[in-house]
Design an enzyme around this catalytic site. Structure first.
Site, short mmCIF file in Angstrom:
data_model
loop_
_atom_site.label_atom_id
_atom_site.label_comp_id
_atom_site.label_asym_id
_atom_site.label_seq_id
_atom_site.Cartn_x
_atom_site.Cartn_y
_atom_site.Cartn_z
N TRP A 147 -5.45 3.73 2.84
CA TRP A 147 -4.27 4.19 2.09
C TRP A 147 -3.89 3.14 1.04
CZ3 TRP A 147 0.61 2.10 1.37
CH2 TRP A 147 1.54 2.95 0.76
N HIS A 148 -4.11 1.88 1.38
CA HIS A 148 -3.72 0.82 0.46
C HIS A 148 -4.65 0.70 -0.74
CE1 HIS A 148 -1.13 -0.42 3.78
NE2 HIS A 148 -0.43 -1.07 2.86
N GLY A 149 -5.85 1.23 -0.64
CA GLY A 149 -6.75 1.15 -1.78
C GLY A 149 -8.13 1.66 -1.43
#
Lengths: 459, 475
Positions: free
Chosen positions: B319-321
């Site tokens: 989700w963060h990247g």
């Protein structure tokens, strides 16, 4: 409710922010303009076009417009810097170490490792020295003003790899050397063939943009740190460079590569470098200009006839003090900073009050400087250089109607600020001759020479 | 637009407040808020606002269909459609190129998808849209028939582009009935000022210091440099993101919304599990409520619980990247949490607090190193330097203990990182508890002075120092 006063105070603060915002919108400078202090163009009011809005550029430009146009901006920058520095334990050495990391240092790193874009070192101790023109800004700037902060090459030159003169003449050893008393050469740095090839290609490209009788003059100037060992250590008796030979072989007619070490070698016992920082002196620049004019068959007034002012200056980083000459043009000139091709604003050629090398152009020649010399010769010149060009330019004035100056180092030349690539501006201003002079930090193995020069010509 | 920009502080925010409080009826307030929220989003990326609007409209229709339908299958189909559309958009923009290029890279196929520009805040608003449809499906919240109001829930500017992730069930009532008070205004502005100063005065200064340290891939790293860089980044990301959350919560309070806390002094955690209960709480809650529990949570035996935890943490990482380091970062926490839960729990509970806090901090700093570099070899270099090693000419060697540049940076930025470390401790709650409601006037006066000082200094630093991007924007 905490208190009525708290509410009023908070409300007042919020409305004060709005007032500042509206005042900024109303009174901030709407035109883009260069900033001498920050060495860049300040943002004007963004263009309100559909394309600009849809691309999202407008939001960034608007934010920059508010920031760049903020009231007492320079003062606020100073205050915020001081706030950051209040509890700092930074020493002068730290300043030199941390703030020296500008693009000249990039040249140093590339030079040390001897790498280029597409090639590994060909051998030899490849080493160049940094210029650190970032130091040329105003007093109070924390950047180092003295190449001696970088001690790859000690005052006595240290122990350099010794080579025979015959060996130095081989292509892979084209570089810069100290002549040793024992007849050998001490290798200071060598250059890469690919870098020389690209530099020569760039010089030829510049020549192609000039009129038929136009000339390109290319000069690589040793730093003071390349000079100090010869003054300080008996084992060195002179210097020698053959990078220029290689460039000459690869350049077309109309491109003149001057061997600056060769020109200056007979004068190594004179004060050809500034006593307080790493730049060459008015005298050093004079000798080179004299040779340039000799090549072109032009006379040059004796050194003594120029206007000088003896200044007792000091290096605000190292505290080193000493006398030096600031040269003024022979007759009064009109200097302007040119931006976005056609816009101009007044600029200072020589700051009479300065005690630093920054006397010239406030240390900066950005984005594009135009000097109307007051002479009528029918020719115009462009000087592309780092800060070493600043003390050199006054000598060119008598030979041209206009002398233009710019700087192609990374983060220095911006096509949008200048209003075009250099080829466009050469054509627009009607330039006849181009002088390219760089210190070793930006010449030799530096991408400024083998990459930026060509990049900035056409993009 | 970012909260710490002059455009926001000097024009946008005061104008929002001016128009918002011009009339007292909620319809006007919601209208003002919606218009300004869309403007806020469109300011930086006008084109991508369409992606958000499409996502909202589709989920709006799906939710109404779910509410009207009596057939369980039809409801499930509509829910699936809403979820797929939202997730597909996120996947398309964020992960398609990464997965395709990883696949072609592994199998040596000469094909590459260009990496698309990520619409700002897509990870946040996609999750918020999902919570709406899922909450309606679960009967946890009523359906919203008023499209502009639903649009307001998704696009409400305080939490639009960097969270906190507000679950629909938590704010659905406030969308149709909320009050703004003078006390809320004062508290909200004070909270906003705290967040702004966290971001501008601390996070940005840590970032400036970090920028000057030679990191992996920029030269030889010393042990001190590696640790100091990890510390600075840990401080920067905390003050950056928690500062943004503070500002969002503060603005929400002014406007009458009560957003839940997103951070609770995470660097005093005694375990990694506790760290994640204190760090980005809204993200943890989302994954717990909408992924972990639907997967079966811990109700289906140990093996399934471990699998569920690893799935959730891999997703959290991604989700963060869209990069391998984020996947590794998620897996790192998945493994740590599984270990804590099934192996180390009893040991941790017996250890002194100082030891567990210190150990957790070290593990979290290691995690931030993985998070920082998208180049996995740089992650390896940095982590090796932290344990005193480096790879030199193909073999392991000892790294130098300290380097001149790091020492110079430490001397240059002596104060702010120290202050930041102190500010990581729950000193304010402790002082409040100690005061116990005494000296109200004095504390109020102090809060006023603090508010003015924070605003003035932040403004000064925004103008004077150029480093200002929010790290969490890229997510």
């Amino acid at each position: 409710m905490k208190s009525k006063f708290s509410f009023v105070l908070t409300l007042f603060s919020t409305m004060l922010l709005l007032c500042i915002g509206f005042l900024l919108l109303t009174f901030a400078e709407k035109e883009s303009r260069p900033s001498g202090n920050e060495n860049r163009m300040l943002q004007g009011f963004p263009e309100l076009s559909g394309e600009n809005i849809l691309s999202g550029n407008m939001s960034g430009e608007f934010e920059n417009f508010l920031s760049d146009g903020f009231f007492a901006r320079n003062l606020l920058i100073g205050v915020s810097d001081n706030c950051l520095g209040v509890f700092s334990c930074q020493t002068e050495e730290d300043i030199a170490l941390l703030e020296g990391g500008n693009d000249e240092l990039q040249g140093l790193v590339d030079g040390q490792t001897g790498t280029s874009d597409d090639e590994q070192p060909e051998g030899g101790a490849v080493q160049t020295a940094p210029d650190n023109d970032g130091a040329d800004s105003a007093p109070g700037d924390s950047a180092p003003a003295d190449d001696e902060n970088y001690d790859e090459l000690p005052e006595d030159g240290g122990e350099l790899e010794e080579v025979d003169p015959d060996s130095a003449a081989q292509s892979e050893n084209y570089g810069f050397y100290f002549r040793k008393a024992n007849g050998k050469l001490g290798m200071v740095f060598t250059t890469l063939e690919s870098n020389r090839r690209k530099t020569a290609r760039a010089l030829n490209a510049y020549r192609a943009e000039l009129p038929e009788d136009g000339n390109v003059f290319y000069m690589m100037i040793p730093l003071k740190r390349n000079y100090s060992p010869i003054r300080n250590d008996d084992k060195y008796v002179g210097w020698y460079s053959n990078v220029e030979d290689s460039l000459r072989e690869q350049t077309v007619d109309g491109v003149h590569v001057l061997n600056v070490p060769e020109i200056l070698e007979p004068h190594l016992d004179e004060d050809i470098y500034f006593p307080i920082d790493h730049h060459w002196s008015a005298l050093g620049a004079y000798y080179v200009c004299e040779e340039l004019m000799r090549i072109q068959g032009l006379p040059m007034a004796p050194y003594e006839e120029y206007n000088y002012k003896k200044v007792y200056g000091h290096n605000y980083n190292t505290g080193v003090k000493g006398w030096f000459d600031i040269i003024y043009p022979l007759q009064k000139v009109n200097t302007t900073k040119v931006y976005q091709k056609v816009k101009e604003m007044d600029a200072v050629f020589v700051d009479y009050s300065s005690e630093f090398y920054t006397a010239f152009f406030n240390g900066r020649i950005l984005p594009w400087t135009k000097i109307e010399t007051g002479y009528s010769t029918g020719r115009k010149a462009l000087v592309i250089g780092d800060s070493f060009a600043n003390i050199f330019t006054p000598y060119l004035c008598p030979y041209y109607d206009e002398v233009h100056m710019t700087d192609v180092r990374e983060n220095h030349y911006d096509q949008r600020e200048c209003g075009g690539w250099i080829a466009d501006l050469i054509e627009y201003h009607g330039i006849d001759d181009v002088y390219i002079l760089m210190s070793y930090a930006n010449a030799a193995n530096s991408p400024t020479s083998y990459k930026r020069l060509e990049q900035c010509l056409h993009g | 637009m970012v909260f710490s920009s002059l455009t926001f502080l000097l024009l946008f925010f005061p104008l929002v407040l001016l128009f918002y409080f011009l009339r007292s009826d909620l319809k006007w307030k919601n209208g003002v808020l919606l218009v300004f929220s869309l403007l806020f989003y469109a300011w930086g990326e006008p084109v991508w606002i369409l992606a958000m609007i499409v996502s909202v409209i589709i989920n709006y229709a799906c939710a109404i269909g779910i509410d009207r339908s009596k057939s369980k299958t039809a409801r499930r189909l509509l829910l699936t459609a809403g979820v797929i559309v939202s997730v597909a958009m996120l996947f398309y923009f964020k992960y398609a190129a990464f997965l395709f290029n990883s696949f072609t890279g592994i199998f040596g196929i000469a094909a590459e998808l260009p990496v698309l520009k990520l619409p700002i805040g897509i990870s946040f608003y996609t999750f918020q849209v999902l919570t709406y449809t899922v909450d309606v499906y679960r009967g946890k919240a009523p359906v919203m028939r008023n499209l502009p109001r639903l649009m307001l829930y998704i696009s409400c500017f305080p939490q639009l582009i960097a969270g906190p992730i507000v679950q629909y069930a938590d704010v659905c009532n406030e969308l149709s009935d909320r009050t703004s008070t003078a006390e809320g205004f004062v508290n909200g502005m004070r909270r906003f000022a705290v967040g702004l100063s966290k971001k501008v005065l601390i996070a940005n200064v840590c970032a400036m210091a970090l920028e000057q340290i030679p990191l992996a891939g920029e030269g030889e790293m010393s042990v001190l440099g590696a640790w100091y860089a990890a510390l600075l980044y840990s401080l920067q990301i905390y003050f950056d993101f928690s500062g943004y959350s503070d500002m969002a919560i503060g603005i929400g309070e002014i406007l009458g919304f009560r957003y839940k806390e997103n951070f609770n002094y995470p660097y005093i955690s005694r375990s990694v599990s506790e760290f994640w209960r204190r760090w980005h709480i809204s993200l943890g809650s989302f994954f717990r409520d909408y992924v972990y529990i639907p997967l079966g949570g811990n109700r289906r035996g140990t093996v399934r619980t471990i699998i569920n935890l690893l799935v959730v943490w891999s997703l959290t990482g991604l989700w963060h990247g869209a990069d391998w380091n984020f996947a590794l970062w998620g897996a790192y926490y998945g493994v740590l949490i599984v270990l804590e839960r099934f192996v180390l729990n009893k040991i941790i509970s017996k250890l002194p607090g100082a030891v567990t806090i210190f150990t957790t901090l070290i593990l979290v700093m290691g995690g931030w190193v993985i998070f920082y570099y998208t180049d996995l070899s740089a992650v390896g270099t940095h982590l090796l330097a932290m344990i005193g090693l480096q790879v030199r000419e193909g073999s392991l060697a000892f790294a130098s203990l300290a380097d001149e540049v790091t020492m110079a940076v430490i001397r240059k930025y002596t104060f702010m990182p120290l202050l930041a470390m102190i500010a990581c401790l729950p000193i304010v709650p402790a002082v409040k508890k100690w005061l116990g409601g005494r000296h109200q006037k004095l504390t109020n006066a102090f809060a006023n002075v603090f508010f003015i000082a924070e605003m003035a200094l932040s403004l000064l630093f925004i103008i004077g120092q150029s480093y200002n991007p929010f790290i969490y924007f890229r997510f």
